[in-house]
Design a protein around this motif. Structure first.
Motif, mmCIF file in Angstrom:
data_model
loop_
_atom_site.group_PDB
_atom_site.id
_atom_site.type_symbol
_atom_site.label_atom_id
_atom_site.label_comp_id
_atom_site.label_asym_id
_atom_site.label_seq_id
_atom_site.Cartn_x
_atom_site.Cartn_y
_atom_site.Cartn_z
ATOM 1 N N ALA A 138 0.969 1.411 8.041
ATOM 2 C CA ALA A 138 2.430 1.446 8.088
ATOM 3 C C ALA A 138 2.965 2.473 7.095
ATOM 4 O O ALA A 138 3.943 3.186 7.371
ATOM 5 C CB ALA A 138 2.993 0.058 7.783
ATOM 6 N N ALA A 139 2.312 2.564 5.924
ATOM 7 C CA ALA A 139 2.752 3.535 4.916
ATOM 8 C C ALA A 139 2.575 4.950 5.437
ATOM 9 O O ALA A 139 3.472 5.791 5.308
ATOM 10 C CB ALA A 139 1.967 3.329 3.621
ATOM 11 N N GLN A 140 1.441 5.218 6.050
ATOM 12 C CA GLN A 140 1.182 6.566 6.558
ATOM 13 C C GLN A 140 2.159 6.911 7.681
ATOM 14 O O GLN A 140 2.717 8.008 7.723
ATOM 15 C CB GLN A 140 -0.269 6.669 7.056
ATOM 16 C CG GLN A 140 -0.674 8.066 7.506
ATOM 17 C CD GLN A 140 -0.567 9.093 6.381
ATOM 18 O OE1 GLN A 140 -0.904 8.821 5.241
ATOM 19 N NE2 GLN A 140 -0.044 10.280 6.704
ATOM 20 N N ALA A 141 2.406 5.944 8.567
ATOM 21 C CA ALA A 141 3.317 6.200 9.686
ATOM 22 C C ALA A 141 4.722 6.502 9.173
ATOM 23 O O ALA A 141 5.396 7.424 9.656
ATOM 24 C CB ALA A 141 3.326 4.994 10.621
ATOM 25 N N ALA A 142 5.167 5.750 8.182
ATOM 26 C CA ALA A 142 6.516 5.954 7.645
ATOM 27 C C ALA A 142 6.620 7.274 6.894
ATOM 28 O O ALA A 142 7.648 7.961 6.950
ATOM 29 C CB ALA A 142 6.885 4.788 6.730
ATOM 30 N N LEU A 143 5.531 7.623 6.202
ATOM 31 C CA LEU A 143 5.527 8.871 5.435
ATOM 32 C C LEU A 143 5.856 10.057 6.333
ATOM 33 O O LEU A 143 6.569 10.986 5.945
ATOM 34 C CB LEU A 143 4.136 9.055 4.823
ATOM 35 C CG LEU A 143 3.998 9.910 3.583
ATOM 36 C CD1 LEU A 143 4.719 9.267 2.413
ATOM 37 C CD2 LEU A 143 2.523 10.111 3.242
ATOM 38 N N GLU A 144 5.350 9.981 7.541
ATOM 39 C CA GLU A 144 5.550 11.092 8.476
ATOM 40 C C GLU A 144 6.990 11.157 8.978
ATOM 41 O O GLU A 144 7.373 12.125 9.636
ATOM 42 C CB GLU A 144 4.543 10.962 9.638
ATOM 43 C CG GLU A 144 3.134 11.303 9.165
ATOM 44 C CD GLU A 144 2.028 10.757 10.066
ATOM 45 O OE1 GLU A 144 2.326 10.376 11.205
ATOM 46 O OE2 GLU A 144 0.872 10.705 9.588
ATOM 47 N N ARG A 145 7.797 10.132 8.681
ATOM 48 C CA ARG A 145 9.199 10.139 9.098
ATOM 49 C C ARG A 145 10.120 10.656 7.995
ATOM 50 O O ARG A 145 11.338 10.727 8.199
ATOM 51 C CB ARG A 145 9.644 8.728 9.505
ATOM 52 C CG ARG A 145 8.766 8.081 10.576
ATOM 53 C CD ARG A 145 8.786 8.882 11.879
ATOM 54 N NE ARG A 145 10.062 8.732 12.570
ATOM 55 C CZ ARG A 145 10.322 7.771 13.465
ATOM 56 N NH1 ARG A 145 9.377 6.907 13.780
ATOM 57 N NH2 ARG A 145 11.492 7.686 14.059
ATOM 58 N N ALA A 185 6.868 9.204 -2.505
ATOM 59 C CA ALA A 185 5.852 8.187 -2.227
ATOM 60 C C ALA A 185 6.555 6.993 -1.619
ATOM 61 O O ALA A 185 7.730 6.752 -1.896
ATOM 62 C CB ALA A 185 5.134 7.783 -3.512
ATOM 63 N N LEU A 186 5.844 6.270 -0.781
ATOM 64 C CA LEU A 186 6.435 5.034 -0.272
ATOM 65 C C LEU A 186 5.393 3.945 -0.202
ATOM 66 O O LEU A 186 4.191 4.194 -0.145
ATOM 67 C CB LEU A 186 7.137 5.264 1.069
ATOM 68 C CG LEU A 186 6.357 5.680 2.310
ATOM 69 C CD1 LEU A 186 5.570 4.515 2.891
ATOM 70 C CD2 LEU A 186 7.355 6.186 3.354
ATOM 71 N N ALA A 187 5.891 2.720 -0.208
ATOM 72 C CA ALA A 187 5.013 1.555 -0.169
ATOM 73 C C ALA A 187 5.364 0.721 1.043
ATOM 74 O O ALA A 187 6.541 0.499 1.345
ATOM 75 C CB ALA A 187 5.176 0.718 -1.441
ATOM 76 N N HIS A 218 0.848 -1.197 0.000
ATOM 77 C CA HIS A 218 0.000 0.000 0.000
ATOM 78 C C HIS A 218 0.879 1.241 0.000
ATOM 79 O O HIS A 218 1.798 1.340 0.811
ATOM 80 C CB HIS A 218 -0.916 -0.020 1.222
ATOM 81 C CG HIS A 218 -1.830 -1.204 1.222
ATOM 82 N ND1 HIS A 218 -3.103 -1.153 0.717
ATOM 83 C CD2 HIS A 218 -1.628 -2.489 1.620
ATOM 84 C CE1 HIS A 218 -3.662 -2.354 0.818
ATOM 85 N NE2 HIS A 218 -2.783 -3.175 1.359
ATOM 86 N N ALA A 219 0.577 2.156 -0.900
ATOM 87 C CA ALA A 219 1.425 3.344 -1.047
ATOM 88 C C ALA A 219 0.688 4.603 -0.601
ATOM 89 O O ALA A 219 -0.543 4.689 -0.687
ATOM 90 C CB ALA A 219 1.868 3.490 -2.501
ATOM 91 N N ARG A 220 1.477 5.556 -0.102
ATOM 92 C CA ARG A 220 0.965 6.892 0.212
ATOM 93 C C ARG A 220 1.950 7.908 -0.350
ATOM 94 O O ARG A 220 3.128 7.614 -0.532
ATOM 95 C CB ARG A 220 0.853 7.086 1.736
ATOM 96 C CG ARG A 220 -0.212 6.240 2.408
ATOM 97 C CD ARG A 220 -1.618 6.745 2.163
ATOM 98 N NE ARG A 220 -1.806 8.065 2.746
ATOM 99 C CZ ARG A 220 -2.749 8.935 2.335
ATOM 100 N NH1 ARG A 220 -3.557 8.612 1.347
ATOM 101 N NH2 ARG A 220 -2.874 10.106 2.906
ATOM 102 N N LEU A 250 -2.176 2.246 -4.905
ATOM 103 C CA LEU A 250 -2.153 3.654 -4.490
ATOM 104 C C LEU A 250 -3.514 4.254 -4.809
ATOM 105 O O LEU A 250 -3.944 4.252 -5.959
ATOM 106 C CB LEU A 250 -1.044 4.417 -5.229
ATOM 107 C CG LEU A 250 -0.907 5.920 -4.960
ATOM 108 C CD1 LEU A 250 -0.852 6.230 -3.471
ATOM 109 C CD2 LEU A 250 0.346 6.463 -5.622
ATOM 110 N N ALA A 251 -4.207 4.714 -3.782
ATOM 111 C CA ALA A 251 -5.505 5.380 -3.957
ATOM 112 C C ALA A 251 -5.451 6.707 -3.217
ATOM 113 O O ALA A 251 -5.042 6.750 -2.056
ATOM 114 C CB ALA A 251 -6.634 4.504 -3.404
ATOM 115 N N LEU A 252 -5.831 7.779 -3.892
ATOM 116 C CA LEU A 252 -5.820 9.087 -3.229
ATOM 117 C C LEU A 252 -6.950 9.145 -2.209
ATOM 118 O O LEU A 252 -8.006 8.531 -2.405
ATOM 119 C CB LEU A 252 -6.005 10.211 -4.254
ATOM 120 C CG LEU A 252 -5.009 10.293 -5.412
ATOM 121 C CD1 LEU A 252 -5.151 11.640 -6.131
ATOM 122 C CD2 LEU A 252 -3.568 10.101 -4.950
#
Lengths: 179, 788
Positions: free
Chosen positions: B146-153, B138-140, B73-75, B316-318
């Motif tokens: 997990a994607a959202q949490a990592a994005l914030e890092r 973007a990350l997967a 899952h990507a964000r 990836l879904a917006l």
């Protein structure tokens, strides 16, 4: 009006025993479409997410994820709710009905048949949620006026503009039921 | 005449008004002329949607429902600044987060105007973000959480830069620049000369001008002027932009919510250096597009990169916020119109200056409405794009013509009033279209136009008004459109094309076309579309799908049937030319001998016969051709009548009733057409009365990036709508059919505005026409105390 029942919380007996659960996954039992499922979910999981991601009931759609569009409408004990605004943990013993559980596998509900007949469908993304609200309306008001139908679906957003055909489909389905 | 041409006679004209036969020289392998719908058994009937059962039961698979084994899952990480230089990006902490499988930093973003390389100018070593929401990385990861949490890092070191959000501020020469260098001029319809650029103003484009407008204005007996403003509207597809990218050593498969599978495939192949035969694009149900799902965007490239890096499928879904700030929008416009006319209402000159903003993109056009709809030899149009630090606009249902008609159809009504003519009478004088003449006649009668009272004469506080406006849209055709029809040995039939059904109903229409040709019923036809493994179909935009794909579908069915008839003719004791398919049978013309279609197919030597056909040129020739697209000689139109009530105490406008009369060539499925016209009208009402993207000029953030504060029309605001569709035959293709999505939205906002004027006697020249705007216009609240 679409009944939104997050305030209609399960009574204390149905709550998880501890006051605090999570952040890790916790076990949960959900009654959906007549079947009992045991899942493991994190506490912030909404009913919509649990249905779609864990039970693969993808007929329930998430479009706004905050109770503004009603695409995710399911029934809790027969009453329509936005499943994106209900935590899965809040459901408790209440029976969840989704579009997949509206009828037996093969048959179409008269409202579903009327949606096809009257072309109350375009892209179809809002359609399952609309049908859940319209069927619930006919259960409590078998012969609704057009005004009552508009009120019942006023929380639903359809960007394709199927509303006129939804109105005619529901009126026709009500007549069919009568006959 | 060349040997492969044949002279054939086609019905032309409006059914019920005047139908004649016209001889055309047409290629020999084209299906023979179709009679008017009254003599057909399947085409022209309201066949129920073939994918209706899947859609009403929740079984239809939308892209957001696609789940592949091992799917990540990507964000996306997006800019929080409207303008900044990115000094550095540190993804180290994010990479170490549990469950993260791949990170991609976006270096060359798409979906915006592209700066031309400048001689001798050093390129900026750092990427710049140019709007709030501009994608950075973007990350997967294994779960969305997990994607959202990592994005914030991910740590981004921004150097904020001056920015400009407001359209008028952006036009000033000292405004912060969105682009330092000139950008490449792009047009929706083909190549264009490079336009000038001063500051943030790109243009003007004067290419639509003709004749001497200055002289025309001098020759005028009266001049009507007006300044109009339209807002930025967002598409609000209920299904977000979404894809699942599956990169494998043997090739790339992308499941994507798109309006154009074949186009996405070409764009992906080019972006990743893959041959077309290694790229497959698949879609089943599409939850709305309205122009915004036409091309690949940064989210698509990012998901594919992540899948390549991670070696796993990536979804990836917006979310709704991302949809509102970075999935396209209808640009704003400001239009200053001067209309020169004689006392009889005929036009001597039209001069329009227009500008607007598509944020960091181009495309704030007023379309081809004013230049096409009424006769006027002197026409001057100067239109410019103004860059602002805002999310990119893109095509949205009838781009250009929707804001263009809002302004122009009001000015025409003002002219009618000035010269003392009824709005319909004036249009009789200046509109050469025989279709709209008939549409005005039918519409006025059904609507009860004769009830219309003088402007502002409605008594009481709840005032009633009647208004009308007209629509014009070019008949667009995708030449690169192909379709295969297969007849299988058990008598079943398949239609295959990459064309996608975004809710317009092309699945059902294809089944109707093939069933009509083969003498079967639509339920007998399996329609397999939305997959680039099939012959390339057209996009679902520009109201071009039906016009592009139904002629090849019919020709393919015709050719496959000829092959079948050659096989079975000996057993019927005749030749293929003397056979006909109807009522599920193939038999002799005199009906003396026949076999069922299934019996005929059983005679096949192999498992199937197949024919592929592609879109041939219009029999009467195209008006214009640009690459894969062409414009038909005759445009599409329509006339809409609206009845509104205006509460002068609250300012609320309620639309009571709309009568819409339209044309789309040969109507293929009247009920589906009615559905689409409803959609055009309801989106038009929503645009006219409710919708507006509001950006905070101090931060560049959208203040209503959701669906509860960004208002769109619901069931309570839906008026009674009557739709009438003309049958208009031109003898231009094997089906003579066209689309209707765009013609149906163009006239709505101006019809409401004209009705609103008729109700209250004050004209509103800015959108949306909110209660606040109505009360301001009525002088009920001081100017400036509420937003215009």
């Amino acid at each position: 009006m679409l009944e939104k029942t997050p305030s209609d919380r399960p009574d204390a007996a149905q709550r998880p025993e501890a006051d605090t659960v999570g952040p890790h996954a916790v076990p949960l039992t959900l009654r959906v479409n007549g079947m009992t499922h045991t899942l493991s979910i994190t506490p912030e999981t909404t009913l919509a997410q649990a249905l779609r991601e864990q039970l693969d009931l993808t007929g329930t759609k998430i479009a706004c994820d905050r109770g503004a569009c009603s695409a995710c409408t399911v029934w809790l004990d027969g009453a329509p709710v936005c499943s994106c605004m209900v935590l899965a943990l809040e459901v408790g013993a209440r029976e969840v009905t989704t579009i997949e559980g509206l009828t037996d596998r093969e048959a179409l509900h008269p409202v579903q048949a009327a949606f096809i007949e009257h072309d109350a469908i375009q892209c179809g993304f809002c359609t399952p949620g609309l049908i859940m609200s319209c069927v619930a309306l006919l259960k409590r008001t078998p012969h609704p006026s057009e005004h009552e139908i508009r009120a019942a679906i006023s929380g639903h957003l359809c960007r394709c503009g199927t509303y006129p055909h939804v109105l005619s489909a529901v009126l026709a389905a009500a007549r069919t039921e009568e006959a | 005449m060349p040997e492969d041409l044949r002279t054939r006679s086609y019905p032309v004209g409006i059914a019920g008004v005047a139908l004649e036969q016209l001889e055309r020289n047409v290629a020999d392998d084209e299906a023979p002329p179709l009679p008017p719908n009254a003599r057909l058994s399947v085409i022209g009937q309201s066949t129920a949607r073939l994918n209706g059962p899947a859609k009403v039961t929740g079984r239809a698979t939308f892209t957001v429902d696609v789940k592949l084994p091992g799917m990540l899952h990507a964000r996306m990480l997006r800019s929080v600044y409207p303008h900044a230089r990115i000094l550095s990006i540190d993804t180290g902490a994010a990479e170490r987060q549990p469950g993260v499988r791949a990170i991609h930093v976006i270096e060359h973003p798409l979906g915006r105007a592209q700066e031309l390389p400048g001689p001798g100018e050093p390129g900026d070593a750092h990427r710049r973000v140019r709007y709030v929401g501009d994608p950075i990385a973007a990350l997967a990861a294994v779960t969305p959480k997990a994607a959202q949490a990592a994005l914030e890092r991910i740590v981004v070191d921004y150097q904020p830069l001056p920015f400009v959000i407001d359209l008028e501020d952006a036009r000033r020469s000292d405004a912060p620049r969105v682009f330092d260098r000139p950008v490449r001029t792009e047009f929706f319809l083909g190549p264009a000369p490079q336009l000038p650029q001063h500051g943030n103003v790109h243009g003007p484009d004067t290419s639509a001008s003709r004749g001497d407008a200055a002289a025309g204005l001098r020759a005028a007996e009266l001049i009507v002027t007006g300044e109009f403003r339209t807002q930025v509207q967002t598409h609000c597809c209920l299904e977000p932009h979404a894809l699942v990218a599956d990169w494998r050593p043997e090739g790339l498969t992308v499941y994507i919510s798109t309006q154009f599978t074949a186009g996405i495939r070409e764009e992906l192949a080019e972006a990743f250096g893959l041959p077309l035969n290694r790229v497959r694009v698949v879609v089943d149900a599409v939850g709305g597009g309205f122009g915004s799902k036409s091309r690949i965007g940064n989210y698509v490239l990012a998901a594919v990169e992540l899948s390549r890096k991670a070696g796993a499928p990536v979804r990836l879904a917006l979310d709704r916020h991302e949809e509102q700030i970075d999935s396209g929008n209808r640009p704003s416009t400001v239009q200053r119109i001067r209309l020169g006319a004689r006392r009889d209402g005929t036009l001597t000159a039209v001069a329009i200056e227009a500008y607007g903003t598509a944020g960091v993109a181009l495309g704030a056009s007023v379309g081809n409405f004013a230049q096409s709809i009424y006769e006027c030899a002197a026409f001057a149009l100067e239109q410019s794009d103004v860059f602002t630090h805002a999310g990119p606009g893109c095509a949205m249902r009838a781009p250009g013509n929707v804001p263009g008609a809002f302004a122009y159809e009001q000015v025409i009504d003002e002219l009618a009033e000035r010269v003392g003519l009824d709005p319909l009478t004036l249009r009789e004088r200046i509109d050469a279209s025989p279709l709209r003449r008939e549409q005005r006649r039918i519409g006025a009668e059904r609507f009860g136009w004769s009830r219309r009272q003088p402007p502002g004469s409605s008594p009481g506080t709840l005032k009633r008004g009647l208004g009308m406006a007209q629509s014009h849209w070019p008949a667009l055709i995708q030449i690169n459109s192909s379709c295969e029809v297969r007849i299988l040995r058990d008598g079943s039939v398949e239609v295959r094309s990459s064309v996608q059904d975004i809710g317009t109903g092309i699945t059902t229409v294809l089944a109707q076309v093939v069933a009509e040709e083969l003498g079967l019923s639509p339920q007998d036809i399996a329609v397999h579309i939305g997959d680039t493994d099939f012959p390339a179909g057209p996009p679902s935009y520009g109201s071009r799908t039906t016009a592009s794909i139904t002629p090849p579908a019919r020709n393919a069915a015709y050719r496959a049937l000829r092959l079948l008839m050659e096989v079975v003719a000996p057993s019927l004791g005749t030749t293929a030319e003397r056979l006909i398919a109807r009522g599920g049978r193939i038999g002799t013309l005199d009906a003396s001998r026949s076999i069922t279609f299934r019996e005929a197919a059983a005679q096949l030597r192999n498992d199937q016969i197949s024919a592929v056909a592609s879109r041939s040129d219009d029999y009467g020739g195209f008006g214009r051709r640009m690459g894969d697209a062409a414009v038909g000689r005759m445009g599409l139109g329509g006339v809409q009548f609206a009845e509104v009530t205006v509460d002068t105490e609250t300012g609320r406008v309620h639309v009571e009733r709309v009568v819409a009369v339209h044309d789309c060539g040969r109507p293929m499925n009247p009920r589906q057409i009615e559905s689409q016209v409803h959609g055009g009208i309801l989106q038009g009402i929503s645009y006219a009365l409710f919708e507006e993207r509001i950006l905070d000029r101090h931060t560049g953030h959208m203040l209503n990036p959701n669906l509860e504060q960004y208002k769109i029309l619901g069931a309570r605001e839906t008026p009674a709508i009557e739709v009438h569709v003309l049958e208009n035959y031109q003898g231009n293709s094997a089906t003579d059919a066209y689309g209707i999505a765009e013609p149906s939205i163009i006239a709505t906002a101006p019809a409401l505005a004209n009705a609103l004027y008729n109700a209250i006697g004050v004209r509103l020249r800015a959108l949306p026409m909110t209660p606040a705007a109505v009360l301001t216009a009525l002088g009920r609240v001081p100017c400036g105390s509420v937003p215009p």
